[in-house]
Scaffold this active site. Structure first.
Site, PDB file in Angstrom:
ATOM      1  N   ASP A 116      -0.499  -7.443   1.701  1.00 18.41           N
ATOM      2  CA  ASP A 116       0.092  -6.103   1.759  1.00 18.41           C
ATOM      3  C   ASP A 116       1.608  -6.186   1.919  1.00 18.41           C
ATOM      4  O   ASP A 116       2.173  -5.839   2.956  1.00 18.41           O
ATOM      5  CB  ASP A 116      -0.533  -5.313   2.906  1.00 18.41           C
ATOM      6  CG  ASP A 116      -0.143  -3.844   2.884  1.00 18.41           C
ATOM      7  OD1 ASP A 116       0.262  -3.351   1.811  1.00 18.41           O
ATOM      8  OD2 ASP A 116      -0.244  -3.193   3.940  1.00 18.41           O
TER       9      ASP A 116
ATOM     10  N   HIS B 207       0.813  -1.221   0.000  1.00 19.00           N
ATOM     11  CA  HIS B 207       0.000   0.000   0.000  1.00 19.00           C
ATOM     12  C   HIS B 207       0.847   1.272   0.000  1.00 19.00           C
ATOM     13  O   HIS B 207       0.322   2.364  -0.194  1.00 19.00           O
ATOM     14  CB  HIS B 207      -0.989  -0.005   1.177  1.00 19.00           C
ATOM     15  CG  HIS B 207      -0.396   0.376   2.492  1.00 19.00           C
ATOM     16  ND1 HIS B 207      -0.006  -0.548   3.440  1.00 19.00           N
ATOM     17  CD2 HIS B 207      -0.140   1.589   3.038  1.00 19.00           C
ATOM     18  CE1 HIS B 207       0.452   0.079   4.501  1.00 19.00           C
ATOM     19  NE2 HIS B 207       0.385   1.375   4.288  1.00 19.00           N
TER      20      HIS B 207
ATOM     21  N   SER C  19       4.367   2.685   7.923  1.00 17.12           N
ATOM     22  CA  SER C  19       3.983   1.587   7.039  1.00 17.12           C
ATOM     23  C   SER C  19       5.180   1.045   6.265  1.00 17.12           C
ATOM     24  O   SER C  19       6.054   1.801   5.832  1.00 17.12           O
ATOM     25  CB  SER C  19       2.924   2.063   6.045  1.00 17.12           C
ATOM     26  OG  SER C  19       1.703   2.325   6.678  1.00 17.12           O
TER      27      SER C  19
END
Length: 311
Positions: A117, A70, A214
């Site tokens: 992911d 992502h 992230s």
């Protein structure tokens, strides 16, 4: 055995391939997100879109970085990204690697909270390994990061909900504990069932990952070696006691990673083929030190009239 005047001895020393920072983790730091000393997490990467930090990552080999899929929702064009390694602060450093290729497990960035992911970033050229730049080890596919296991998450993300990292923008570290699947599934239950998928792993602090963390690594020390258990993926808020952080479970993707990166460091000997190699070459009057085939220093040994010289 005696050596003639033109003979020499060549000694090789293999340096551990992954998961062994030269600066040890003392284990005495306060839990909850604090500045990390330089060199403690030498695999930490900063992924930047048009020179702006957007995600973390981890070095798997001199040419490959692991991150979250992502992270590429802003662009899937490899030329838009740069990777910074060996840096303690997020600054406009001129030293970075350009990106050659992006490989996402699902082929494209998925929505937040989606399965798969995870992504690989191939650098345009291999980076030089040093005390500040070292790869992390990958676990075996069968590895068990059990509930309650103490691990660490690192990144340059927000230090709280709505609180961006403040100058000097130092890399942050937080100790977290692995959460069992049942507890995490209940925390993220929905009318359509739990949001937690089999390829996800949960951990909580009080420290936690947050916005801009992230793609960064969740690492756990196993038998003295740091292995990557997870990739920062998603969560509800930051550091909420009833909402663990959710990570892509690396063990679910180890075979996929090795398919693309055969040289990626495993928890054992498979990390050694691309590790730095020290070679000491002795002649009766000369000592040469090579690291990965590069001459680092030479010393004249036998004659006091020769001054020692270093390259």
């Amino acid at each position: 055995m005696a050596l003639g005047p033109n003979c020499g001895i060549l000694l090789f020393l293999a340096v551990s391939g992954c998961g062994h920072p030269q600066v040890s983790n003392s284990g005495s730091r306060i839990v909850g997100g604090h500045a990390a000393p330089a060199g403690t997490w030498p695999w930490q990467a900063s992924l930047r879109l048009h020179k702006v930090h957007v995600c973390g990552g981890s070095l798997l080999s001199p040419e490959w970085v692991l991150t979250a899929a992502h992270c590429f929702s802003g662009s899937v064009n490899s030329s838009d990204y740069q990777v910074h390694l060996g840096e303690l602060t997020v600054t406009l450093s001129p030293h970075f690697s350009t990106v050659k290729r992006i490989i996402m497990y699902t082929g494209s960035p998925g929505p937040p909270g989606s399965s798969g992911d995870i992504a690989l970033v191939q650098l345009s050229s291999p980076v030089a390994l040093s005390s500040q730049v070292q790869p992390v080890c990958l676990p075996e596919a069968s590895a068990d990061f059990y509930p309650g296991m103490q691990c660490w998450v690192t990144g340059w993300g927000y230090t709280g909900e709505g609180e961006p990292l403040k100058p000097p923008y130092n890399l942050q570290e937080a100790k977290v504990s692995v959460v069992d699947v049942k507890t995490c599934s209940q925390a993220y239950n929905s009318p359509n069932g739990s949001l937690i998928q089999p390829d996800m792993l949960c951990a909580r602090g009080p420290g936690d990952a947050c916005q801009d963390d992230s793609g960064g690594p969740l690492v756990c020390q196993v038998a003295g070696t740091w292995q990557q258990a997870g990739v920062v993926s998603w969560g509800e808020g930051c550091g909420r006691p009833d909402r663990p952080g959710v990570y892509a479970r690396v063990t679910a993707y180890v075979n996929w990673i090795h398919h693309h990166i055969p040289e990626a460091g495993g928890s054992g000997m498979q990390g050694l083929p691309w590790a730095p190699l020290l070679a000491a070459l002795f002649w009766p009057s000369l000592f040469l030190l090579l690291v990965s085939g590069v001459l680092m220093a030479k010393y004249w040994l036998s004659s006091p009239s020769h001054a020692a010289s270093e390259l």
